[in-house]
Design a protein around this motif. Structure first.
Motif, PDB file in Angstrom:
ATOM      1  N   TYR A   1      56.802  40.844  40.011  1.00 23.52           N
ATOM      2  CA  TYR A   1      55.682  40.733  39.071  1.00 23.52           C
ATOM      3  C   TYR A   1      56.103  40.859  37.591  1.00 23.52           C
ATOM      4  CZ  TYR A   1      52.263  41.166  42.941  1.00 23.52           C
ATOM      5  OH  TYR A   1      51.495  40.953  44.066  1.00 23.52           O
TER       6      TYR A   1
ATOM      7  N   PHE B   1      47.349  34.397  49.214  1.00 20.03           N
ATOM      8  CA  PHE B   1      47.561  35.098  47.939  1.00 20.03           C
ATOM      9  C   PHE B   1      49.025  35.507  47.865  1.00 20.03           C
ATOM     10  CE2 PHE B   1      48.345  39.415  46.216  1.00 20.03           C
ATOM     11  CZ  PHE B   1      48.350  39.065  44.881  1.00 20.03           C
TER      12      PHE B   1
ATOM     13  N   SER C   1      51.906  35.933  44.270  1.00 19.09           N
ATOM     14  CA  SER C   1      51.898  35.876  42.813  1.00 19.09           C
ATOM     15  C   SER C   1      53.317  36.080  42.289  1.00 19.09           C
ATOM     16  CB  SER C   1      50.950  36.974  42.293  1.00 19.09           C
ATOM     17  OG  SER C   1      50.808  36.897  40.886  1.00 19.09           O
TER      18      SER C   1
ATOM     19  N   TYR D   1      49.305  44.548  51.558  1.00 20.55           N
ATOM     20  CA  TYR D   1      48.873  45.714  50.767  1.00 20.55           C
ATOM     21  C   TYR D   1      47.469  45.428  50.255  1.00 20.55           C
ATOM     22  CZ  TYR D   1      49.731  43.729  46.017  1.00 20.55           C
ATOM     23  OH  TYR D   1      49.681  42.994  44.860  1.00 20.55           O
TER      24      TYR D   1
ATOM     25  N   ALA E   1      45.784  44.395  47.677  1.00 28.18           N
ATOM     26  CA  ALA E   1      45.347  43.132  47.061  1.00 28.18           C
ATOM     27  C   ALA E   1      45.306  42.005  48.096  1.00 28.18           C
ATOM     28  CB  ALA E   1      46.258  42.756  45.903  1.00 28.18           C
TER      29      ALA E   1
ATOM     30  N   ASN F   1      39.493  41.915  43.306  1.00 30.05           N
ATOM     31  CA  ASN F   1      40.110  41.008  44.288  1.00 30.05           C
ATOM     32  C   ASN F   1      39.050  40.178  45.003  1.00 30.05           C
ATOM     33  OD1 ASN F   1      42.787  41.749  43.759  1.00 30.05           O
ATOM     34  ND2 ASN F   1      42.620  43.565  45.057  1.00 30.05           N
TER      35      ASN F   1
ATOM     36  N   ALA G   1      45.332  44.558  37.875  1.00 27.60           N
ATOM     37  CA  ALA G   1      45.121  44.916  39.285  1.00 27.60           C
ATOM     38  C   ALA G   1      43.666  44.778  39.727  1.00 27.60           C
ATOM     39  CB  ALA G   1      45.595  46.342  39.526  1.00 27.60           C
ATOM     40  N   GLY G   2      43.476  44.085  40.870  1.00 31.28           N
ATOM     41  CA  GLY G   2      42.124  43.766  41.317  1.00 31.28           C
ATOM     42  C   GLY G   2      41.530  44.731  42.334  1.00 31.28           C
ATOM     43  N   ALA G   3      42.260  45.805  42.681  1.00 32.39           N
ATOM     44  CA  ALA G   3      41.775  46.739  43.719  1.00 32.39           C
ATOM     45  C   ALA G   3      40.259  46.922  43.611  1.00 32.39           C
ATOM     46  CB  ALA G   3      42.483  48.079  43.586  1.00 32.39           C
TER      47      ALA G   3
ATOM     48  N   MET H   1      41.868  40.215  49.208  1.00 35.30           N
ATOM     49  CA  MET H   1      41.684  38.799  48.852  1.00 35.30           C
ATOM     50  C   MET H   1      41.441  37.948  50.106  1.00 35.30           C
ATOM     51  SD  MET H   1      43.869  37.881  45.530  1.00 35.30           S
ATOM     52  CE  MET H   1      44.457  39.158  44.439  1.00 35.30           C
TER      53      MET H   1
ATOM     54  N   PHE I   1      47.300  35.918  33.171  1.00 37.53           N
ATOM     55  CA  PHE I   1      47.760  37.274  32.867  1.00 37.53           C
ATOM     56  C   PHE I   1      47.759  37.493  31.353  1.00 37.53           C
ATOM     57  CE2 PHE I   1      49.722  35.630  36.747  1.00 37.53           C
ATOM     58  CZ  PHE I   1      48.997  36.384  37.652  1.00 37.53           C
TER      59      PHE I   1
ATOM     60  N   HIS J   1      49.676  45.898  39.952  1.00 37.31           N
ATOM     61  CA  HIS J   1      49.626  46.069  41.410  1.00 37.31           C
ATOM     62  C   HIS J   1      48.449  46.967  41.815  1.00 37.31           C
ATOM     63  CE1 HIS J   1      50.970  47.716  45.290  1.00 37.31           C
ATOM     64  NE2 HIS J   1      51.871  46.755  45.370  1.00 37.31           N
TER      65      HIS J   1
ATOM     66  N   PHE K   1      39.623  41.285  36.931  1.00 39.19           N
ATOM     67  CA  PHE K   1      38.831  40.752  38.054  1.00 39.19           C
ATOM     68  C   PHE K   1      38.842  41.809  39.154  1.00 39.19           C
ATOM     69  CE2 PHE K   1      43.284  39.878  38.384  1.00 39.19           C
ATOM     70  CZ  PHE K   1      43.597  40.278  39.665  1.00 39.19           C
TER      71      PHE K   1
HETATM   72  C1  PHB Z   1      47.082  43.148  42.615  1.00 41.62           C
HETATM   73  O1  PHB Z   1      47.930  43.825  43.228  1.00 41.62           O
HETATM   74  O2  PHB Z   1      45.922  43.557  42.425  1.00 41.62           O
HETATM   75  C2  PHB Z   1      47.456  41.809  42.085  1.00 41.62           C
HETATM   76  C3  PHB Z   1      48.784  41.507  41.806  1.00 41.62           C
HETATM   77  C4  PHB Z   1      49.113  40.260  41.299  1.00 41.62           C
HETATM   78  C5  PHB Z   1      48.119  39.336  41.057  1.00 41.62           C
HETATM   79  C6  PHB Z   1      46.791  39.628  41.329  1.00 41.62           C
HETATM   80  C7  PHB Z   1      46.454  40.870  41.856  1.00 41.62           C
HETATM   81  O3  PHB Z   1      48.432  38.140  40.572  1.00 41.62           O
END
Ligand code: PHB
Length: 398
Positions: free
Chosen positions: A50, A234, A236, A182, A184, A156, A135-137, A188, A312, A112, A154
């Motif tokens: 990431y 998903f 990334s 994990y 995310a 997830n 992080a979208g948690a 998703m 991002f 994350h 956002f």
């Molecule tokens: C996440 O872990 O929430 C996450 C990580 C990378 C992304 C989107 C969500 O592109």
């Protein structure tokens, strides 16, 4: 990482004397308040799969603040960066370094979801004003929501729920989903499934791979044998590039169309090359959006970093915009926390994604776009769902 001590009274007095007659007419506490730096803590990944996300968020956040004169409410800014390594096991320690160690005024990040849950838990206990910049948690703006926790990115759920009906509309009624194992990934593919099943689709199999593994071959063989109508995914960053290339190289793209959360094709298309072509995704942004703010933003980001903007960078930029807006409202007084949070809650950001406001649980309310990769760009096909608001279930503030 930078560290700096609070200015001593002696240093302050000499600085004030040097500032001349105008400053010497002002009461001392006022001058001190105006010269002391605002500390912005940044917990983002600068290494690992990431890393590119962390760099884009950081650079665009600083760009937004520089674009507003380089100060927050008239005060200079100190950025304190910590590499999260996208490692949830290190997250509590890293968040504590910034909150208790550096005594930051604001905390931003992470990428994350697992890191976010550990970071937000501490931020809630300490009351540090926190802006989650990726992080979208889902929990962050559901069960874990708090008045001092905002999200400029956002949930997830939000990015993937609208994709289900789109795939059914295209005649793909049986899908396989594949993602990292994990929070995310689970959230998703779960959100996708919710929308998909409601629209009449069926998920034949959900394949989960340990994060951040990128060994996809055995799973692609399994997908080929399952023969679904389509795949939803998903991934990334670096992992997304590898997945698109492997999917294409395995010859699957022609026979089983690939769909995903838009993170798959954001910031990754240059590296993916032809393997990205034709992939359809949903996301709250596309670099090709024609609004004037996005045009200005993408040009400025390219000029500053030499890199194309992506989702991002947008989230980093809006985090910077939110800090500028709130600190302006309190004229730089970081102690006015209630007023800062009220200004943030009421913010209406002119975001490159379109106008952005916050829900009661302090998550963005935003359009989710349907995009298709054409000639290396995420071309907007339309709005998959307008003004999507996360349900915010379990948040006491809704
Ligand atoms: C996440 O872990 O929430 C996450 C990580 C990378 C992304 C989107 C969500 O592109």
């Amino acid at each position: 990482m930078t560290t700096r001590k609070t200015p001593t009274r002696r240093r302050f007095l000499s600085a004030a004397a040097g500032a001349g007659a105008a400053a010497s007419l002002l009461p001392a506490p006022f001058v001190l308040a105006q010269t002391a730096k605002v500390k912005v803590g940044i917990l983002l990944p600068y290494t690992g799969t990431y890393a590119s996300l962390g760099h884009n968020i950081t650079d665009a956040m600083i760009m937004a603040i520089e674009g507003a004169g380089g100060t927050l409410g008239g005060r200079p800014v100190e950025y304190v960066k910590v590499d999260s390594e996208a490692d949830p096991a290190k997250a509590a320690n890293n968040a504590n370094k910034l909150i208790a160690g550096e005594k930051v005024d604001f905390l931003t990040g992470p990428v994350h979801s697992g890191v976010a849950m550990a970071m937000v838990k501490i931020a809630r206990e300490e009351g540090t004003i926190t802006i989650v910049s990726n992080a979208g948690a889902d929990a962050v703006t559901r069960q874990m929501c708090a008045p001092n926790v905002f999200r400029t990115s956002f949930s997830n759920w939000q990015t993937c729920y609208p994709m289900g009906p789109e795939m059914v509309k295209r005649g793909h009624k049986k899908a396989v989903s594949i993602t990292w194992n994990y929070a995310a990934g689970h959230e998703m593919i779960g959100a996708f499934k919710e929308g998909y099943v409601k629209a009449g689709g069926q998920v034949a199999k959900e394949i989960l791979i340990p994060f951040p593994n990128i060994e996809f071959q055995a799973h692609l063989t399994e997908i080929a044998s399952l023969k679904p109508d389509a795949v939803f995914t998903f991934f990334s960053g670096g992992g997304a590039v590898k997945f698109m290339k492997d999917y294409d190289a395995a010859g699957l793209k022609k026979s089983i169309p690939l769909f995903g959360a838009g993170f798959l094709t954001d910031g990754t298309l240059q590296a993916a090359g032809p393997a990205g072509e034709g992939i359809i995704t949903t996301l709250h942004y596309a670099e090709s959006l024609a609004n004037p703010t996005n045009k200005r933003f993408t040009a400025a980001f390219k000029a500053k970093t030499g890199r194309p903007a992506d989702v991002f960078a947008v989230q980093g930029y809006d985090t910077g915009q939110l800090l500028v807006h709130a600190m302006k409202a309190v004229k730089g007084d970081v102690k006015a926390k209630k007023e800062i949070m009220a200004a943030m809650r009421a913010a209406k950001l002119d975001s490159p994604r379109g106008t952005m406001t916050f829900s009661k649980s302090q998550n963005p309310i935003q359009d989710i776009y349907l995009r298709e990769v054409k000639n290396g760009d995420n071309v907007v096909l339309g709005v998959a769902q307008k003004a999507v608001e996360d349900p915010g279930r379990g948040c006491g503030m809704t």
